[in-house]
Design an enzyme around this catalytic site. Sequence first.
Site, PDB file in Angstrom:
ATOM      1  N   GLN A  62       4.178   7.257   2.362  1.00  0.00           N
ATOM      2  CA  GLN A  62       3.353   6.543   3.326  1.00  0.00           C
ATOM      3  C   GLN A  62       3.152   5.117   2.828  1.00  0.00           C
ATOM      4  O   GLN A  62       2.600   4.904   1.740  1.00  0.00           O
ATOM      5  CB  GLN A  62       1.994   7.240   3.474  1.00  0.00           C
ATOM      6  CG  GLN A  62       2.060   8.544   4.247  1.00  0.00           C
ATOM      7  CD  GLN A  62       2.281   8.305   5.729  1.00  0.00           C
ATOM      8  OE1 GLN A  62       1.360   8.003   6.468  1.00  0.00           O
ATOM      9  NE2 GLN A  62       3.526   8.449   6.166  1.00  0.00           N
ATOM     10  N   TRP A  65       0.841  -1.210   0.000  1.00  0.00           N
ATOM     11  CA  TRP A  65       0.000   0.000   0.000  1.00  0.00           C
ATOM     12  C   TRP A  65       0.870   1.252   0.000  1.00  0.00           C
ATOM     13  O   TRP A  65       1.903   1.305   0.687  1.00  0.00           O
ATOM     14  CB  TRP A  65      -0.884   0.008   1.245  1.00  0.00           C
ATOM     15  CG  TRP A  65      -1.470   1.366   1.517  1.00  0.00           C
ATOM     16  CD1 TRP A  65      -0.902   2.371   2.250  1.00  0.00           C
ATOM     17  CD2 TRP A  65      -2.719   1.870   1.032  1.00  0.00           C
ATOM     18  NE1 TRP A  65      -1.728   3.465   2.246  1.00  0.00           N
ATOM     19  CE2 TRP A  65      -2.848   3.195   1.513  1.00  0.00           C
ATOM     20  CE3 TRP A  65      -3.742   1.329   0.232  1.00  0.00           C
ATOM     21  CZ2 TRP A  65      -3.955   3.994   1.231  1.00  0.00           C
ATOM     22  CZ3 TRP A  65      -4.844   2.124  -0.038  1.00  0.00           C
ATOM     23  CH2 TRP A  65      -4.948   3.434   0.456  1.00  0.00           C
ATOM     24  N   MET A  66       0.427   2.286  -0.731  1.00  0.00           N
ATOM     25  CA  MET A  66       1.108   3.589  -0.698  1.00  0.00           C
ATOM     26  C   MET A  66       0.065   4.698  -0.642  1.00  0.00           C
ATOM     27  O   MET A  66      -0.935   4.645  -1.345  1.00  0.00           O
ATOM     28  CB  MET A  66       1.957   3.737  -1.961  1.00  0.00           C
ATOM     29  CG  MET A  66       2.616   5.107  -2.121  1.00  0.00           C
ATOM     30  SD  MET A  66       3.694   5.184  -3.571  1.00  0.00           S
ATOM     31  CE  MET A  66       2.483   5.431  -4.868  1.00  0.00           C
ATOM     32  N   TRP A 109      -9.219   9.727  -1.504  1.00  0.00           N
ATOM     33  CA  TRP A 109      -9.676   8.954  -0.336  1.00  0.00           C
ATOM     34  C   TRP A 109     -11.121   8.482  -0.507  1.00  0.00           C
ATOM     35  O   TRP A 109     -11.573   7.592   0.233  1.00  0.00           O
ATOM     36  CB  TRP A 109      -9.527   9.767   0.947  1.00  0.00           C
ATOM     37  CG  TRP A 109      -8.113   9.809   1.466  1.00  0.00           C
ATOM     38  CD1 TRP A 109      -7.303  10.904   1.575  1.00  0.00           C
ATOM     39  CD2 TRP A 109      -7.326   8.700   1.929  1.00  0.00           C
ATOM     40  NE1 TRP A 109      -6.070  10.546   2.078  1.00  0.00           N
ATOM     41  CE2 TRP A 109      -6.062   9.200   2.301  1.00  0.00           C
ATOM     42  CE3 TRP A 109      -7.561   7.327   2.058  1.00  0.00           C
ATOM     43  CZ2 TRP A 109      -5.040   8.381   2.801  1.00  0.00           C
ATOM     44  CZ3 TRP A 109      -6.548   6.513   2.556  1.00  0.00           C
ATOM     45  CH2 TRP A 109      -5.315   7.044   2.917  1.00  0.00           C
ATOM     46  N   GLU A 113      -4.572  19.059   4.953  1.00  0.00           N
ATOM     47  CA  GLU A 113      -3.471  18.117   5.142  1.00  0.00           C
ATOM     48  C   GLU A 113      -2.301  18.494   4.233  1.00  0.00           C
ATOM     49  O   GLU A 113      -2.466  19.210   3.245  1.00  0.00           O
ATOM     50  CB  GLU A 113      -3.936  16.680   4.811  1.00  0.00           C
ATOM     51  CG  GLU A 113      -5.089  16.218   5.703  1.00  0.00           C
ATOM     52  CD  GLU A 113      -5.495  14.765   5.512  1.00  0.00           C
ATOM     53  OE1 GLU A 113      -5.679  14.071   6.507  1.00  0.00           O
ATOM     54  OE2 GLU A 113      -5.648  14.339   4.350  1.00  0.00           O
ATOM     55  N   ASP A 167       0.511   9.211   0.638  1.00  0.00           N
ATOM     56  CA  ASP A 167       1.250  10.450   0.361  1.00  0.00           C
ATOM     57  C   ASP A 167       2.745  10.302   0.062  1.00  0.00           C
ATOM     58  O   ASP A 167       3.438   9.564   0.771  1.00  0.00           O
ATOM     59  CB  ASP A 167       1.209  11.379   1.584  1.00  0.00           C
ATOM     60  CG  ASP A 167      -0.150  11.465   2.233  1.00  0.00           C
ATOM     61  OD1 ASP A 167      -1.123  10.967   1.671  1.00  0.00           O
ATOM     62  OD2 ASP A 167      -0.223  12.049   3.333  1.00  0.00           O
ATOM     63  N   TRP A 179      -4.404   0.374   3.853  1.00  0.00           N
ATOM     64  CA  TRP A 179      -3.791   1.355   4.761  1.00  0.00           C
ATOM     65  C   TRP A 179      -3.587   0.738   6.145  1.00  0.00           C
ATOM     66  O   TRP A 179      -4.454   0.014   6.638  1.00  0.00           O
ATOM     67  CB  TRP A 179      -4.717   2.576   4.859  1.00  0.00           C
ATOM     68  CG  TRP A 179      -4.115   3.738   5.578  1.00  0.00           C
ATOM     69  CD1 TRP A 179      -3.376   4.736   5.023  1.00  0.00           C
ATOM     70  CD2 TRP A 179      -4.191   4.028   6.980  1.00  0.00           C
ATOM     71  NE1 TRP A 179      -2.983   5.630   5.990  1.00  0.00           N
ATOM     72  CE2 TRP A 179      -3.473   5.220   7.204  1.00  0.00           C
ATOM     73  CE3 TRP A 179      -4.786   3.393   8.069  1.00  0.00           C
ATOM     74  CZ2 TRP A 179      -3.339   5.803   8.463  1.00  0.00           C
ATOM     75  CZ3 TRP A 179      -4.653   3.972   9.331  1.00  0.00           C
ATOM     76  CH2 TRP A 179      -3.941   5.166   9.517  1.00  0.00           C
ATOM     77  N   SER A 225       2.887  11.497   7.612  1.00  0.00           N
ATOM     78  CA  SER A 225       3.608  12.256   6.584  1.00  0.00           C
ATOM     79  C   SER A 225       4.564  13.296   7.157  1.00  0.00           C
ATOM     80  O   SER A 225       4.398  13.767   8.286  1.00  0.00           O
ATOM     81  CB  SER A 225       2.606  12.931   5.650  1.00  0.00           C
ATOM     82  OG  SER A 225       2.026  11.955   4.834  1.00  0.00           O
TER      83      SER A 225
HETATM   84  C1  FRU Z   1      -3.112  12.479   3.925  1.00  0.00           C
HETATM   85  C2  FRU Z   1      -2.908  11.874   5.287  1.00  0.00           C
HETATM   86  C3  FRU Z   1      -1.976  12.729   6.127  1.00  0.00           C
HETATM   87  C4  FRU Z   1      -1.406  11.766   7.109  1.00  0.00           C
HETATM   88  C5  FRU Z   1      -1.307  10.508   6.276  1.00  0.00           C
HETATM   89  C6  FRU Z   1      -1.512   9.231   7.031  1.00  0.00           C
HETATM   90  O1  FRU Z   1      -3.495  11.579   2.945  1.00  0.00           O
HETATM   91  O2  FRU Z   1      -4.153  11.696   5.937  1.00  0.00           O
HETATM   92  O3  FRU Z   1      -2.606  13.851   6.714  1.00  0.00           O
HETATM   93  O4  FRU Z   1      -0.177  12.189   7.623  1.00  0.00           O
HETATM   94  O5  FRU Z   1      -2.258  10.615   5.246  1.00  0.00           O
HETATM   95  O6  FRU Z   1      -1.258   8.112   6.217  1.00  0.00           O
END
Ligand code: FRU
Length: 435
Positions: free
Chosen positions: A41, A22-23, A305, A203, A25, A49, A82
Amino acid sequence: MSEQKDIQHSRPRWHYSPRSTWMNDPNGLIHYAGTWHLFYQSNPSGSTWGNMSWGHATSTDLLHWTEHPVALWHTDTEQIFSGSCVFDATNSSDLGTADWPPLVALYTAHYLPGSERLGTQAQCLAYSLDGGSHWTTYPGNPVLDRGSANFRDPKVFRHGDQWVMVAVEAEHQHVLIHTSTNLIDWTYRSTFGPAHAAGGAWECPDLFELAVAGSDETRWVLLVNLNPGGVAGGSGCQYFVGDFDGTTFTPDRVVGTSLDRRPGPDDPTLRSYDWLDFGRDCYAVVSFADAPDGRRIVLGWMNNWDYAYDVPLTGGRSIMTIPRELELVPLKGGYRLRQRPIRELPGDALAHYELRAGDRVSIGGVALEYRNGVLSLDRRGAGVEDFHEAFGSRQWAEIPGNPDTVQVDVLVDTCSIEVFAAEGMVTISDLVFFR
Ligand code: FRU
């Protein structure tokens, strides 16, 4: 556990995608010693996730990437959210030596049961003395803790003789600015927001100085990603052009009478704000630190998302956008961001179209249409889309100046389309799982 059987799709050719995990940000983007580093991420042990950690890949041309072992691992009590990387050339942090200065990562720790900080997010530091391969977490973490549940996504840059951090209070639609001389002790300076699109969590902010094309002038650009509440629905990236004096960001223009106005996701006023992209799939956009030759290159997560958990597997789950180079162009007494795919992308990877008013072309089943000064992209029916009800959709953007014809450059990959229209003044980026 999802009941649904994952759809497998081919891996993209031009876009970074993890092989099997999974990937989300992009994180810690930096050019260091001739190499582009992409951290991101990652769930190192799954295609959904969770277990958030920093994956790592490197490249010398931003197109061909080598995957590396996980750079920052989650623990039982902490997920690694992130953040960003800087090269601490003067060893201001004292985490290296004057002759051997460190790379420093600032990231958000999201605390889990078992932690005394359960339910909060705070900013932490890790450093590398071998060019980004191995990382040591700072024993005094966190370095910046407000006791807040949604304080995250630090982006750090050098300004004069200090470090500046922009990070969000996500649910308040605030960008907080802190400064530091050593990356460890941080002082609060100012807050920006809420402003413009504020119908979701703010974010992954970024703040940088950018050249105005064809002049000696520069302005400052603040990127604010938000989810939901983006212009195409769900996740999106808006920006503000303005000034930054080392402690405070002041926008050139704020539409509406009050900074406190918070338009919801379907509010038509969303169209009067500035958007980095008008498609469904361009989120968590941030820029590379220390790009050579004054280049400002951004990368986004090519997903939304709204349906990110369910998109077909392309090896792993999710891809990045093509890296884009930014500049500012004057427009209607203000400025607009212009984006182009990085020049490393071979010219023949892009298809060129000239659309006259009323024209409609089909690109692998994706309909691109220009009518009444509006460019639209309709991905419905072009590929696999029944994995999620929110996926089939049509996106649109006004072309500035409302000309009779619009020039369009299109990058198609196995599972995506990115449209750069009117010399990059408008971009529309969508996943399309072409059949
Ligand atoms: C954005 C986010 C960030 C957070 C990360 C967690 O997509 O929600 O705010 O740091 O993803 O995976």
